[in-house]
Design an enzyme around this catalytic site. Structure first.
Site, PDB file in Angstrom:
ATOM      1  N   GLU A 213      -6.560   4.130  -5.664  1.00 58.79           N
ATOM      2  CA  GLU A 213      -7.807   4.343  -4.934  1.00 58.79           C
ATOM      3  C   GLU A 213      -8.301   5.747  -5.243  1.00 58.79           C
ATOM      4  O   GLU A 213      -7.564   6.714  -5.077  1.00 58.79           O
ATOM      5  CB  GLU A 213      -7.601   4.194  -3.427  1.00 58.79           C
ATOM      6  CG  GLU A 213      -8.920   4.183  -2.671  1.00 58.79           C
ATOM      7  CD  GLU A 213      -8.800   4.631  -1.224  1.00 58.79           C
ATOM      8  OE1 GLU A 213      -9.678   4.284  -0.435  1.00 58.79           O
ATOM      9  OE2 GLU A 213      -7.838   5.344  -0.876  1.00 58.79           O
TER      10      GLU A 213
ATOM     11  N   ASP B 299      -2.948   4.682  -2.266  1.00 58.73           N
ATOM     12  CA  ASP B 299      -3.965   5.216  -1.363  1.00 58.73           C
ATOM     13  C   ASP B 299      -4.394   6.638  -1.754  1.00 58.73           C
ATOM     14  O   ASP B 299      -3.547   7.491  -2.006  1.00 58.73           O
ATOM     15  CB  ASP B 299      -3.374   5.224   0.061  1.00 58.73           C
ATOM     16  CG  ASP B 299      -4.387   5.589   1.115  1.00 58.73           C
ATOM     17  OD1 ASP B 299      -5.349   4.826   1.291  1.00 58.73           O
ATOM     18  OD2 ASP B 299      -4.214   6.637   1.767  1.00 58.73           O
TER      19      ASP B 299
ATOM     20  N   ASP C  17       0.868  -1.170   0.000  1.00 62.02           N
ATOM     21  CA  ASP C  17       0.000   0.000   0.000  1.00 62.02           C
ATOM     22  C   ASP C  17       0.912   1.228   0.000  1.00 62.02           C
ATOM     23  O   ASP C  17       1.767   1.358   0.872  1.00 62.02           O
ATOM     24  CB  ASP C  17      -0.866  -0.012   1.271  1.00 62.02           C
ATOM     25  CG  ASP C  17      -2.241   0.557   1.035  1.00 62.02           C
ATOM     26  OD1 ASP C  17      -2.326   1.644   0.436  1.00 62.02           O
ATOM     27  OD2 ASP C  17      -3.232  -0.070   1.462  1.00 62.02           O
TER      28      ASP C  17
ATOM     29  N   HIS D 222     -11.070  -3.054   4.051  1.00 63.16           N
ATOM     30  CA  HIS D 222     -10.948  -2.602   5.435  1.00 63.16           C
ATOM     31  C   HIS D 222     -11.697  -1.302   5.696  1.00 63.16           C
ATOM     32  O   HIS D 222     -11.677  -0.802   6.822  1.00 63.16           O
ATOM     33  CB  HIS D 222      -9.463  -2.409   5.753  1.00 63.16           C
ATOM     34  CG  HIS D 222      -8.865  -1.315   4.927  1.00 63.16           C
ATOM     35  ND1 HIS D 222      -8.717  -1.441   3.551  1.00 63.16           N
ATOM     36  CD2 HIS D 222      -8.433  -0.076   5.244  1.00 63.16           C
ATOM     37  CE1 HIS D 222      -8.204  -0.316   3.077  1.00 63.16           C
ATOM     38  NE2 HIS D 222      -8.023   0.523   4.080  1.00 63.16           N
ATOM     39  N   ASP D 223     -12.339  -0.734   4.679  1.00 60.14           N
ATOM     40  CA  ASP D 223     -13.006   0.559   4.834  1.00 60.14           C
ATOM     41  C   ASP D 223     -14.531   0.471   4.880  1.00 60.14           C
ATOM     42  O   ASP D 223     -15.202   1.502   4.942  1.00 60.14           O
ATOM     43  CB  ASP D 223     -12.619   1.494   3.673  1.00 60.14           C
ATOM     44  CG  ASP D 223     -11.223   2.075   3.850  1.00 60.14           C
ATOM     45  OD1 ASP D 223     -10.762   2.190   5.005  1.00 60.14           O
ATOM     46  OD2 ASP D 223     -10.593   2.415   2.837  1.00 60.14           O
TER      47      ASP D 223
HETATM   48  C1  GLC Z   1      -7.867   5.318   2.306  1.00 60.27           C
HETATM   49  C2  GLC Z   1      -7.695   4.084   3.148  1.00 60.27           C
HETATM   50  C3  GLC Z   1      -8.316   4.347   4.492  1.00 60.27           C
HETATM   51  C4  GLC Z   1      -7.579   5.500   5.121  1.00 60.27           C
HETATM   52  C5  GLC Z   1      -7.590   6.732   4.225  1.00 60.27           C
HETATM   53  C6  GLC Z   1      -6.587   7.744   4.659  1.00 60.27           C
HETATM   54  O1  GLC Z   1      -9.193   5.594   2.027  1.00 60.27           O
HETATM   55  O2  GLC Z   1      -8.225   2.966   2.522  1.00 60.27           O
HETATM   56  O3  GLC Z   1      -8.279   3.224   5.314  1.00 60.27           O
HETATM   57  O4  GLC Z   1      -8.147   5.820   6.354  1.00 60.27           O
HETATM   58  O5  GLC Z   1      -7.240   6.397   2.899  1.00 60.27           O
HETATM   59  O6  GLC Z   1      -5.287   7.285   4.402  1.00 60.27           O
END
Ligand code: GLC
Ligand code: CA
Length: 557
Positions: free
Chosen positions: A252, A199, A98, A325-326
């Site tokens: 993402e 990310d 990541d 995980h979100d």
């Molecule tokens: C992304 C991650 C999340 C995190 C956020 C800030 O959305 O998947 O878990 O809290 O970024 O880094």
């Protein structure tokens, strides 16, 4: 469509802290992961994505990094990681890291230096601004807690944090920062890592002058950084480094439209990312954000999925997922805990047979569910606490009411320890687990499902195996039927003289299904179903609760 290794791949996502604890301290770790590599391989996946495993003060459980070139000591050492890399490669599995570069931890050395003064080598690594009189530099709100600006006495300035206070945003306009990012990428790629999940990568370029956000309903300012002026330029620089290696990159992009995703991912020399993590299909039971809960709406889900399937096809590549995980666990959201096995299988087939590279999140394969905690203090996550403040202060929620809501929507539902067996703490740890284990572990665990040929786990295995090397599933064209049905999701995959027809019921009640005109069900072979018998009546059938059937057809014979 060119055949590339990541196109036939299925990826397993590991959120290490809750995966498997090897030393009894209650925290999952890398030796724990190593001990489960055979299990991961047995799923048939050929890739592992690690949510961040770098040193971190855990303000956002790893998404706040204090050292990009090391391993979180709670999880182990670089040597432990290299061993996993090696063992994964031996098993034909790729490993992805990541890459969190929109922000660092405020405990990263760069930030410690940067916050000392306005004239040191790291001063411009972050986004510092003077206040406007007594007011903050602008009206932006952070995603996690209050204003997006935090005052710093040393500099008599504010720093920007789009996420938590402890996650200051990097100043990507500074070429030195971009060089650091490239160094980090090379560090892991040279070690043998096969690529990155990037990310919130679409947030890295902020609008010039950091203008105020549009004040409706609240000024988040997101319109000024969600796809900023230099995003593509910076992604280009990063991609050029990646192109020196045989690696892949999935970005993402919260709120990224399919149109932008097509732009980033279209094959050719201008490609910036191999695929995008879309959020659209994760909003079928909420409005814009998970915490604004609405009833599940199948048509919303189908529209989102079909849009990405259709718009991206033949241009780039899709990333398929229904859990990570979100978000809360998907059976509790889009399926039914009462029909955990049946609806779990239906959801698995629904997305695993679409076009793209599938990701499976730890515990999803056994149908792990949401958790109802008894005390707000049992939660651990900054996002939950932020929502607690909002719901209790602004909407006067009682703790009970908040806990009921959190049990449905909090992302921490997906962060409970993985349920390995029916022993103490579900076999996750011999010590005191860092987060509560879901009490349903006695029924829902890996060991029980290993021994049951009809389990959800073994259904996942069959689906993943079926995909692998199956050109119809990997490359076939997608077409949706009965779009206006609010009970059934029906789609076809077609390639040369082969077709798949996937029929999913999202209802407990019986629903009448009639095959589309160009189909004769009696000539098809049922390759997947979640009930033993698949009777047909006329050219259709009446569904059982959450029934799924997948028919395979060979044409012109
Ligand atoms: C992304 C991650 C999340 C995190 C956020 C800030 O959305 O998947 O878990 O809290 O970024 O880094
Ligand atoms: Ca441990």
């Amino acid at each position: 469509m060119e055949k590339k290794w990541y196109r036939t791949m299925s990826v397993y996502q590991i959120w290490t802290r809750s995966f498997c604890d090897s030393n009894g301290d209650g925290i999952g770790d890398l030796p724990g992961v190593l001990s489960k590599l055979d299990y991961i391989e047995s799923l048939g996946v050929n890739g592992i994505w690690f949510s961040p495993i770098y040193p971190t003060p855990n303000a956002d459980y790893g998404y706040d990094i204090s050292d990009y070139m090391n391993i979180n000591p709670e999880f182990g050492t670089l040597e432990d990681f290299k061993k996993i890399l090696d063992e994964a490669h031996k098993r034909g599995m790729k490993v992805f890291m990541d890459l969190v570069i929109n922000h660092t931890s405020d405990e990263h050395e760069w930030f410690k230096e940067s916050s000392k003064s306005a004239d040191n080598p790291y001063s411009d690594y972050y986004i510092w601004r003077k206040g406007r009189g007594k007011k903050k530099p602008n009206n932006w709100l952070s995603v996690f807690e209050g204003s997006a600006w935090e005052y710093n006495k040393n500099r008599d300035e504010y720093y920007l944090h789009v996420f938590a206070k402890k996650q200051p945003d990097l100043n990507m306009d500074n070429p030195k920062v971009r060089d650091e990012v490239k160094k980090i990428m090379r560090f892991w790629l040279d070690m043998g890592v096969d690529g990155f999940r990037e990310d919130v990568i679409t947030f890295i370029s902020k609008a010039e002058g950091l203008p105020n956000g549009f004040p409706l309903p609240v000024a988040t300012g997101v319109e000024h950084y969600k796809h900023g002026p230099h995003l593509e330029e910076y992604l280009r620089e990063f991609r050029d480094v990646q192109n020196e290696y045989d690696c892949f990159a999935v970005g993402e992009g919260p709120m990224t439209s399919v149109k932008d995703a097509v732009k980033f991912c279209t094959e050719g020399k201008d490609k910036l990312l191999d695929m995008m993590i879309s959020f659209d299909h994760m909003n079928a039971d909420c409005f814009m954000a998970d915490w604004v809960k609405t009833p599940f709406n199948l048509r919303k889900l189908k529209s989102a999925m079909s849009t990405w399937q259709n718009e991206m096809y033949g241009k780039g590549w899709n990333c398929l997922y229904i859990e990570n995980h979100d978000h809360a666990r998907v059976i509790d959201r889009y399926g039914s805990p009462k029909y955990r096995r049946e609806s779990g299988k239906m959801l698995a087939a629904m997305y695993l047979l679409q076009w793209g590279t599938p990701f499976i999140y730890q515990g999803q394969e056994i149908g792990m569910g949401n958790i109802r905690l008894d005390r707000v203090g049992d939660y651990k996550d900054v996002l939950t606490f932020n929502n607690y403040r909002l719901f209790s202060k602004l909407l006067h929620y009682s703790d009970e009411k908040f806990l009921d809501l959190a049990a449905k929507v909090s992302r921490e539902n997906a962060r409970t320890p993985v349920q390995w067996n029916s022993e103490k703490n579900a076999g996750f740890t011999t010590g005191e687990p860092w987060f509560k284990v879901n009490e349903n572990y006695r029924e829902i665990n890996v060991e029980a499902q290993e021994n049951d040929p009809d389990s959800l786990l073994n259904f996942y295995r069959k689906l993943i195996a079926y995909r692998r090397g199956n050109d119809l599933v990997v490359y076939g064209k997608y077409k949706e039927y009965y779009h206006s049905s609010s009970d059934l999701y029906v789609y076809e995959r077609k390639r040369k003289n082969e077709r798949l027809l996937v029929i999913c019921s999202f209802r407990e009640k019986p629903v009448k299904f009639k095959a589309p005109v160009n189909y004769d069900l009696s000539r098809g072979e049922v390759v997947f179903s979640n009930y033993k018998d698949c009777p047909i009546d006329g050219n259709g059938f009446v569904t059982k609760p959450y029934e799924v059937r997948v028919y395979h057809f060979m044409d012109n014979n």
